[in-house]
Design a protein around this motif. Structure first.
Motif, mmCIF file in Angstrom:
data_model
loop_
_atom_site.group_PDB
_atom_site.id
_atom_site.type_symbol
_atom_site.label_atom_id
_atom_site.label_comp_id
_atom_site.label_asym_id
_atom_site.label_seq_id
_atom_site.Cartn_x
_atom_site.Cartn_y
_atom_site.Cartn_z
ATOM 1 N N ILE A 135 0.842 -1.194 0.000
ATOM 2 C CA ILE A 135 0.000 0.000 0.000
ATOM 3 C C ILE A 135 0.878 1.245 0.000
ATOM 4 C CG2 ILE A 135 -1.582 1.378 1.417
ATOM 5 C CD1 ILE A 135 -2.958 -1.193 2.230
ATOM 6 N N LEU A 139 0.967 4.099 -2.830
ATOM 7 C CA LEU A 139 0.650 5.483 -2.493
ATOM 8 C C LEU A 139 1.735 6.425 -2.974
ATOM 9 C CD1 LEU A 139 -0.763 5.134 1.136
ATOM 10 C CD2 LEU A 139 -2.037 5.420 -0.980
ATOM 11 N N LEU A 149 -7.464 4.788 -5.744
ATOM 12 C CA LEU A 149 -8.493 4.191 -4.899
ATOM 13 C C LEU A 149 -8.753 2.740 -5.276
ATOM 14 C CD1 LEU A 149 -11.048 7.151 -4.648
ATOM 15 C CD2 LEU A 149 -9.196 6.533 -3.088
ATOM 16 N N LEU A 152 -5.986 0.762 -3.785
ATOM 17 C CA LEU A 152 -6.120 0.778 -2.335
ATOM 18 C C LEU A 152 -7.152 -0.237 -1.862
ATOM 19 C CD1 LEU A 152 -5.723 1.998 0.510
ATOM 20 C CD2 LEU A 152 -7.439 3.709 -0.109
ATOM 21 N N VAL A 168 -14.362 3.646 0.014
ATOM 22 C CA VAL A 168 -13.763 4.953 0.272
ATOM 23 C C VAL A 168 -14.861 5.983 0.055
ATOM 24 C CG1 VAL A 168 -12.041 6.651 -0.396
ATOM 25 C CG2 VAL A 168 -11.475 4.220 -0.454
ATOM 26 N N MET A 239 -10.295 9.925 7.605
ATOM 27 C CA MET A 239 -9.036 10.414 7.046
ATOM 28 C C MET A 239 -8.982 11.914 7.322
ATOM 29 S SD MET A 239 -8.831 8.288 3.466
ATOM 30 C CE MET A 239 -10.528 8.670 2.984
ATOM 31 N N LEU A 250 -12.270 5.604 5.435
ATOM 32 C CA LEU A 250 -12.040 4.260 4.934
ATOM 33 C C LEU A 250 -12.970 3.329 5.711
ATOM 34 C CD1 LEU A 250 -8.136 4.048 4.875
ATOM 35 C CD2 LEU A 250 -9.650 4.497 2.950
ATOM 36 N N GLN A 275 -1.833 8.052 6.131
ATOM 37 C CA GLN A 275 -1.083 8.004 4.873
ATOM 38 C C GLN A 275 -1.994 8.294 3.686
ATOM 39 O OE1 GLN A 275 1.885 4.668 4.612
ATOM 40 N NE2 GLN A 275 0.631 3.877 6.279
ATOM 41 N N ILE A 276 -3.177 7.684 3.734
ATOM 42 C CA ILE A 276 -4.135 7.913 2.644
ATOM 43 C C ILE A 276 -4.541 9.379 2.590
ATOM 44 C CG2 ILE A 276 -6.326 7.199 1.646
ATOM 45 C CD1 ILE A 276 -4.296 4.971 1.813
#
Length: 540
Positions: A135, A139, A149, A152, A168, A239, A250, A275-276
């Motif tokens: 991941i 990213l 996405l 992910l 998402v 997020m 998420l 991170q996302i």
């Protein structure tokens, strides 16, 4: 920093940072937040910060300012809270206060990040760690949102082997938007709803939501969506960017009985979410940068098209004993000023210089419309005053934006050398005679064009040019050029002083360049605040 966010109307989603204690909203270009539309007054409302509290005040606007649907009393400051809605004309705004910089509260209270993740990987930690690292690699290479996405969600389903669906959900223009979802084994989950109750709580409270068995969880007994959906276990993590802005959530779900999610699953998803969030912002900034680049390209093309409308040389006057030159210097990529000159059916030369209210794209569009109407109206004979009257009628007939234009219009007879001038709210031109003396051509100003079809109070002035005489027309971007510190304006006295110093044989192009440079030097080398247009005419 606190900000206003546009919820409805033009520029939905646009954010206006409130960087000062006093913010004026209105139609004037000088407003801190400039709004458009007939329902917006020139100075419509004022937002004031007083010891951390925000007060909204209607400034006596024609159509009122509404707080949560109720019209405010004019000139009476009223407290504005976070999440209140303010309506000004077609706009609906909401106040967003800055979020404290401390870490947002989570159900998982201890700090969870990639460095402390090894103890939270649960069963098969090697496989989970591999999925987390993959991941991270994906990213790092992400530039486009949709492929990001999709990858992910694929990795989330690998990471959470007991999940049946991953989603998402993003906050876009104050709405929840399901941007991506994926079911296990290629199952189509696009028709399945999701619980806004869970998502809203995760976003509003800034916490991760975990339920091992939704059907037995008292927190969700009232949620009809969860009951109908048959959801058994859920993880939902917000997020949140470093400034505290909620970007979305998420969410992973399980519909089968048993093997519900555990606390370490929530810890794992919580570690991934920041991170996302960072990557989402980076992708958004990249998209915005590309959008701005496309806009700059389009503006450059618009400027080329606009300049193509303006005459570059004199045509249809063989052996002309006169010169004419127009120069346009936009304050932005495109301008609201205009000039034009062309031969009339009776053999005379018609010339115009004008200044549209405002700047940028709206002014440029109004400028193009004005120039097009001029060419059409001048097909029929008429004096300069008659031409401007007909132009005003055409502009006022369909002008929902309430824009206006100042205009100086004249004709020149190459046989008699007679000039006929009239002006509608435009600065009077200067005449530099062959002997070097300079004087204002005293024209009585009429009314601006574009408002209504009432009397414009136009007058005409006729005079004959002698060899070596030069007429100098300009827009107010020249004489109103001001220094940022002292606010002194360039003014007419400095203009006349410069014109007196020019030699009789100085090319018109160099004369225009020197005048513009004088204005730039006066304000200290900064960009001009307004469009500047010059029109020069010399009798040889």
């Amino acid at each position: 920093m606190a900000m206003l966010i546009t919820l409805q109307g033009p520029d939905v989603g646009r954010r206006y940072p409130l960087s000062s204690d006093l913010t004026v909203l209105g139609r004037l270009n000088e407003s801190d937040i400039c709004l458009s539309g007939q329902a917006v007054s020139r100075q419509h409302a004022r937002l004031r910060c007083d010891e951390g509290k925000y007060l909204i005040e209607d400034l006596g606007s024609s159509n009122g300012t509404y707080l949560n649907g109720k019209r405010l009393t004019a000139n009476l400051p009223t407290e504005l809270n976070d999440r209140d809605s303010v309506q000004i004309g077609p706009y609906v705004f909401s106040l967003r206060l800055p979020t404290p910089s401390a870490d947002p509260p989570m159900i998982v209270r201890e700090r969870v990040d990639m460095a402390t993740l090894s103890g939270s990987l649960g069963p098969d930690p090697a496989a989970r760690l591999q999925a987390v690292l993959e991941i991270s690699r994906n990213l790092g290479r992400a530039l486009d949102l949709d492929p990001l996405l999709d990858r992910l969600l694929e990795q989330l389903l690998r990471l959470f082997a007991n999940a049946d669906r991953a989603l998402v959900i993003l906050c876009e223009a104050e709405k929840l938007v399901l941007r991506a979802q994926r079911g296990r084994g290629g199952q189509d989950s696009s028709m399945l709803p999701y619980s806004r109750t869970v998502v809203r709580r995760a976003l509003d409270e800034g916490v991760g939501i975990w339920s091992e068995d939704v059907q037995e969880d008292e927190r969700f007994l009232a949620s009809q969506t969860l009951t109908t959906l048959g959801l058994r276990s859920v993880l939902c993590v917000p997020m949140i960017n470093p400034e505290g802005m909620r970007l979305g959530v998420l969410q992973v779900e399980r519909f089968r009985k048993s093997q519900g999610f555990r606390k370490d699953d929530l810890q794992l998803l919580t570690a991934i979410a920041p991170q996302i969030a960072i990557v989402l912002e980076n992708v958004s900034l990249q998209a915005q940068r590309l959008k701005e680049e496309r806009l700059q390209q389009e503006l450059a093309m618009a400027r080329d098209i606009q300049e193509g409308f303006l005459p570059q040389k004199l045509e249809n006057f063989p052996d002309a004993q006169f010169e004419i030159l127009g120069q346009l210097y936009p304050a932005r990529q495109v301008a609201g000023d205009l000039y034009d000159y062309f031969r009339l059916p009776d053999g005379k030369l018609a010339f115009f210089i004008g200044d549209v209210s405002g700047k940028g794209i709206p002014a440029a569009l109004f400028m193009v419309m004005t120039r097009t109407l001029i060419r059409h109206i001048c097909r029929e004979p008429g004096s300069p005053t008659h031409i401007l009257v007909r132009l005003n009628d055409a502009l006022a007939d369909d002008n929902p934006s309430c824009m206006f234009v100042t205009m100086c219009h004249g004709t020149y007879d190459p046989i008699s050398r007679e000039v006929t001038l009239t002006t509608a709210g435009h600065p009077p031109p200067y005449l530099r005679k062959a002997d070097g003396s300079v004087e204002v051509i005293k024209l009585k100003p009429g009314r601006l064009l574009g408002f209504d079809q009432s009397d414009l109070h136009l007058t005409e002035l006729r005079f004959r040019l002698n060899a070596g005489d030069t007429m100098f027309f300009f827009t107010d971007g020249l004489i109103e050029a001001k220094r940022s510190k002292t606010k002194d304006m360039f003014g007419t006295a400095r203009l006349q002083e410069r014109l007196e110093k020019f030699g009789p044989d100085l090319p018109l192009s160099e004369m225009g360049d020197r005048i513009r440079q004088a204005a730039v030097d006066f304000i200290g080398g900064a960009d001009l605040q307004d469009d500047l247009t010059l029109l020069l005419f010399r009798q040889n």
